[in-house]
Design a protein around this motif. Structure first.
Motif, PDB file in Angstrom:
ATOM      1  N   ILE A 211       0.983  -1.224   0.465  1.00 43.70           N
ATOM      2  CA  ILE A 211      -0.066   0.048  -0.090  1.00 43.70           C
ATOM      3  C   ILE A 211       0.807   1.694  -0.332  1.00 43.70           C
ATOM      4  N   GLU A 212       1.985   1.011   0.847  1.00 42.82           N
ATOM      5  CA  GLU A 212       2.893   2.362   0.542  1.00 42.82           C
ATOM      6  C   GLU A 212       3.177   2.514  -1.092  1.00 42.82           C
ATOM      7  N   VAL A 213       3.708   1.288  -1.876  1.00 42.39           N
ATOM      8  CA  VAL A 213       3.967   1.889  -3.154  1.00 42.39           C
ATOM      9  C   VAL A 213       2.606   2.249  -4.069  1.00 42.39           C
ATOM     10  N   GLU A 214       1.707   1.677  -3.388  1.00 39.32           N
ATOM     11  CA  GLU A 214      -0.052   1.656  -4.157  1.00 39.32           C
ATOM     12  C   GLU A 214      -0.138   3.596  -3.862  1.00 39.32           C
ATOM     13  N   HIS A 215       0.106   3.839  -2.946  1.00 40.34           N
ATOM     14  CA  HIS A 215      -0.597   5.178  -2.030  1.00 40.34           C
ATOM     15  C   HIS A 215       0.580   6.560  -3.023  1.00 40.34           C
ATOM     16  N   ASN A 287      -1.060   3.798 -24.186  1.00 38.51           N
ATOM     17  CA  ASN A 287      -2.005   3.075 -23.881  1.00 38.51           C
ATOM     18  C   ASN A 287      -2.260   3.118 -21.950  1.00 38.51           C
ATOM     19  N   TYR A 288      -1.017   3.632 -21.811  1.00 40.78           N
ATOM     20  CA  TYR A 288      -0.629   3.913 -20.169  1.00 40.78           C
ATOM     21  C   TYR A 288      -1.545   4.944 -20.264  1.00 40.78           C
ATOM     22  N   THR A 289      -1.760   6.379 -20.483  1.00 40.28           N
ATOM     23  CA  THR A 289      -3.191   6.750 -20.239  1.00 40.28           C
ATOM     24  C   THR A 289      -4.226   6.453 -20.033  1.00 40.28           C
ATOM     25  N   GLU A 290      -4.642   6.062 -20.841  1.00 42.52           N
ATOM     26  CA  GLU A 290      -5.972   5.510 -21.103  1.00 42.52           C
ATOM     27  C   GLU A 290      -6.271   4.958 -19.866  1.00 42.52           C
ATOM     28  N   GLN A 291      -4.925   3.792 -18.873  1.00 38.97           N
ATOM     29  CA  GLN A 291      -5.729   2.691 -18.034  1.00 38.97           C
ATOM     30  C   GLN A 291      -5.098   3.936 -16.666  1.00 38.97           C
ATOM     31  N   VAL A 292      -4.435   5.768 -16.757  1.00 36.47           N
ATOM     32  CA  VAL A 292      -4.175   5.728 -15.536  1.00 36.47           C
ATOM     33  C   VAL A 292      -5.772   5.973 -14.114  1.00 36.47           C
ATOM     34  N   ASP A 293      -5.479   5.272 -13.464  1.00 36.97           N
ATOM     35  CA  ASP A 293      -7.068   5.420 -12.716  1.00 36.97           C
ATOM     36  C   ASP A 293      -6.725   6.674 -11.444  1.00 36.97           C
ATOM     37  N   LEU A 294      -7.471   8.125 -11.910  1.00 38.42           N
ATOM     38  CA  LEU A 294      -7.812   8.990 -10.712  1.00 38.42           C
ATOM     39  C   LEU A 294      -8.488   8.575 -10.233  1.00 38.42           C
ATOM     40  N   ASP A 295      -8.952   7.455  -9.015  1.00 37.80           N
ATOM     41  CA  ASP A 295      -9.529   7.320  -8.213  1.00 37.80           C
ATOM     42  C   ASP A 295      -9.305   7.962  -6.836  1.00 37.80           C
ATOM     43  N   PRO A 296     -10.094   9.292  -6.175  1.00 37.94           N
ATOM     44  CA  PRO A 296      -9.887   9.584  -4.165  1.00 37.94           C
ATOM     45  C   PRO A 296      -9.778   9.328  -4.376  1.00 37.94           C
ATOM     46  N   ALA A 297     -11.115   8.453  -4.531  1.00 31.72           N
ATOM     47  CA  ALA A 297     -11.846   7.407  -3.558  1.00 31.72           C
ATOM     48  C   ALA A 297     -10.813   6.118  -2.725  1.00 31.72           C
ATOM     49  N   ARG A 298     -10.173   5.635  -2.988  1.00 35.41           N
ATOM     50  CA  ARG A 298      -8.668   4.907  -3.050  1.00 35.41           C
ATOM     51  C   ARG A 298      -8.008   4.991  -3.185  1.00 35.41           C
ATOM     52  N   LEU A 299      -7.590   6.331  -2.985  1.00 31.91           N
ATOM     53  CA  LEU A 299      -6.482   6.847  -2.610  1.00 31.91           C
ATOM     54  C   LEU A 299      -6.777   7.579  -1.176  1.00 31.91           C
ATOM     55  N   GLU A 301      -8.965   5.656   0.808  1.00 30.19           N
ATOM     56  CA  GLU A 301      -8.608   4.653   0.882  1.00 30.19           C
ATOM     57  C   GLU A 301      -7.380   3.900   1.665  1.00 30.19           C
ATOM     58  N   ILE A 302      -6.487   3.807   0.983  1.00 26.91           N
ATOM     59  CA  ILE A 302      -5.527   3.589   1.049  1.00 26.91           C
ATOM     60  C   ILE A 302      -4.327   4.983   1.662  1.00 26.91           C
ATOM     61  N   GLU A 303      -4.868   5.809   2.034  1.00 23.34           N
ATOM     62  CA  GLU A 303      -4.285   7.101   2.773  1.00 23.34           C
ATOM     63  C   GLU A 303      -4.308   6.673   4.527  1.00 23.34           C
ATOM     64  N   ASN A 304      -6.087   6.264   4.562  1.00 19.64           N
ATOM     65  CA  ASN A 304      -6.082   5.940   6.068  1.00 19.64           C
ATOM     66  C   ASN A 304      -5.792   4.534   6.090  1.00 19.64           C
ATOM     67  N   ARG A 305      -5.301   3.231   5.424  1.00 25.35           N
ATOM     68  CA  ARG A 305      -4.924   1.800   5.959  1.00 25.35           C
ATOM     69  C   ARG A 305      -3.741   2.727   5.937  1.00 25.35           C
ATOM     70  N   LEU A 306      -2.588   3.463   5.481  1.00 31.45           N
ATOM     71  CA  LEU A 306      -1.694   3.571   5.869  1.00 31.45           C
ATOM     72  C   LEU A 306      -1.079   4.454   7.327  1.00 31.45           C
ATOM     73  N   SER A 307      -2.760   5.816   7.669  1.00 31.85           N
ATOM     74  CA  SER A 307      -2.374   5.821   8.509  1.00 31.85           C
ATOM     75  C   SER A 307      -2.745   5.022   9.903  1.00 31.85           C
ATOM     76  N   GLY A 308      -3.167   4.067   9.192  1.00 33.48           N
ATOM     77  CA  GLY A 308      -3.616   3.840  10.139  1.00 33.48           C
ATOM     78  C   GLY A 308      -2.893   2.440  11.152  1.00 33.48           C
ATOM     79  N   ALA A 309      -1.898   2.416   9.701  1.00 36.81           N
ATOM     80  CA  ALA A 309      -0.327   1.271  10.043  1.00 36.81           C
ATOM     81  C   ALA A 309      -0.035   2.229  11.172  1.00 36.81           C
TER      82      ALA A 309
END
Length: 559
Positions: A211-215, A287-299, A301-309
């Protein structure tokens, strides 16, 4: 059987070498001459504690060697075989050297051993009964040991001992766990809270790193997308001029020039290949730009998970990467504490089973003890009569108490009871018997038990103290009779006892050049007459004393 004894620079002995034989051997001598010196030396050779005072003052070391014939001693042979100490024949040579600094060395058949090994082997070779042995007779524990030795039910004794140890060990574990559980009550409550919190968060192995990498990727996705789109314009999609179109134009120009100079054909080929590579890279970027995920909700979620850990890691003073291992560790600790309760229940059941085994073993031992006690009562009472206690009655009182606290000796309480006069009730030895009577009873017991328990050499060190007259003659006869089945060595001051021996040593002390020396001489037939006459009449030996001595020896030989 003791065959030979050599003593060098031990106490007041300078150099002494003696040979020993079957039957009864008496050791006599003047008061203070050191009649027990051979016994003391043997004790040292059999592993007793060595002290610097044992070394003769003028010497650097003392040395004692004892030679035994073990042809009829299977236990001694087994000991030697077990410890790889056997000799070519049936002889066993023990040697002990004591230096003046108190240090000692021990040897069996020439091999270096420990003093404890000497002592262990010694119990299969010699049994020493000192002049104070009767004092031990008053102790209940010693009385039980005597009865068990006569009964020979060692397997029952071992069973009781082992079952008691099993019971005691289980009880010890139970108490330790119970105490531990009390001490861990607060710790358990804390662990339960910590484990529950970590269980709820449920961080998986390697998850924090992922999740650190994903964040990092999600938090920079907008920048990545914008940069990719901008660079795509430069490389391929620009309306005016792009890197790909420039390369394609140059490639065509050099291809045309190659008509005039073939060496430029390679340049045209490289530019054409570069244009193809840029076109391929542009396709990948698109192809890469078409797949880039600009998902604020996932971000989020990841930030909350990192913070909790990270919060949990700070709480437990560890790095976030160590949370999973920490979680596993305290879970095991909590499980161990929780298991104590179930182990206590299991132990309670095992203790009850062990107690039952102990009681059954103790009951079997008690039955055997009562059987052999009845036999001993008759034998010792008869022996007391032979030792001038005609009306003496001996009885072993065994009280079985199944509710008694378990111990190594079983649940029997023992008391040696005696009545020495008609009409006198049976009472404990300590309350009834006088010093002389106690010595005689002790001797009777020792002789009877020695006849049952195979001991090759019996040594009696002035056990006849307090005995005289007809009783002394009875003691002498008893020891001579015992000498027919085993080797008996008796240190005595009584002529009646000495005359009963098959052979006799005389111990004398002399002073030469300011030093004291003790010698021990094997007496001839005439020498024995003179020595027993001295014991009868003192230093002035009369013809009457000699005649009495001859008569005593003659009477003893009839046995």
């Amino acid at each position: 059987m003791l065959v030979g004894l050599e003593i060098k620079n031990f106490a007041i002995v300078s150099n002494l070498s003696t040979e020993w034989h079957n039957g009864m051997t008496a050791i006599t001598g003047e008061t203070g001459a050191g009649k027990s010196i051979a016994i003391d030396a043997l004790s040292l050779c059999l592993g007793e504690r060595a002290e610097a005072s044992a070394v003769r003052p003028s010497a650097d070391k003392a040395e004692v060697c004892a030679q035994f014939d073990i042809s009829a001693l299977p236990l001694a042979q087994a000991f030697l075989e077990q410890h790889f100490l056997t000799s070519a024949d049936n002889d066993c040579l023990l040697r002990r050297v004591v230096c003046k600094n108190g240090r000692s060395k021990s040897y069996i058949n020439g091999s270096s051993v420990t003093a404890s090994q000497l002592k262990e082997l010694g119990q299969y070779l010699i049994s020493i009964h000192g002049q104070h042995a009767h004092q031990h007779l008053l102790k209940a524990e010693h009385q039980l040991q005597l009865l068990d030795a006569y009964a020979g039910h060692q397997d029952l004794v071992v069973k009781v001992t082992e079952s008691y140890k099993q019971f005691a060990n289980l009880q010890k574990e139970f108490k330790q766990l119970e105490q531990q559980q009390l001490q861990q009550a607060a710790q358990k409550q804390l662990l339960e809270y910590q484990v529950a919190e970590l269980d709820e968060f449920a961080l998986q192995d390697g998850e924090f790193e992922q999740i650190e990498v994903e964040h990092y990727k999600l938090s920079n996705s907008q920048t990545i997308l914008e940069s990719c789109q901008k660079e795509l314009q430069y490389l391929y999609e620009g309306e005016e001029q792009s890197a790909c179109s420039v390369l394609q134009h140059s490639a065509q120009q050099f291809a045309d020039l190659a008509q005039y100079d073939e060496s430029l054909a390679s340049v045209a080929a490289m530019l054409e290949e570069a244009a193809v590579q840029v076109e391929e890279a542009s396709r990948e970027i698109r192809n890469y730009t078409e797949q880039v995920d600009l998902d604020p909700a996932r971000l989020t979620e990841i930030e909350n998970r990192l913070s909790g850990a990270m919060d949990l890691a700070r709480k437990h003073h560890i790095k976030p990467q160590g949370l999973v291992e920490f979680h596993q560790s305290i879970s095991k600790e909590l499980e161990s504490i929780s298991n104590n309760s179930s182990r206590l229940e299991q132990l309670d059941s095992e203790i009850n089973d062990a107690l039952l085994d102990y009681k059954q073993a103790s009951e079997a031992l008690s039955i055997s003890r009562r059987s052999y006690a009845n036999t001993l009562n008759t034998l010792i009472s008869e022996s007391m009569a032979n030792l001038s206690m005609e009306n003496g009655v001996f009885e072993i009182s065994l009280t079985e108490d199944p509710e008694r606290a378990p111990n190594l000796l079983g649940h029997d309480s023992v008391s040696f009871l005696v009545s020495t006069n008609p009409g006198q009730p049976l009472q404990p030895l300590a309350k009834v018997a006088s010093g002389g009577e106690l010595s005689r009873i002790s001797l009777a017991i020792q002789v009877i038990i020695a006849q049952k328990v195979t001991t090759p050499t019996l040594i009696f060190d002035e056990v006849d103290v307090g005995i005289s007259g007809p009783t002394a003659s009875a003691v002498g006869k008893l020891l001579r009779q015992l000498g027919k089945s085993t080797q008996v060595i008796c240190v005595t001051h009584l002529p009646q006892v000495a005359s009963s021996a098959h052979q006799q040593f005389f111990v004398a002390k002399e002073i030469a050049k300011g030093e004291t020396f003790t010698n021990m001489l094997a007496l001839t037939k005439d020498g024995r007459v003179d020595e027993i006459a001295r014991l009868l009449g003192g230093d002035n030996v009369s013809k009457t004393a000699k005649a009495n001595a001859k008569e005593l020896i003659k009477s003893a030989c009839v046995i």
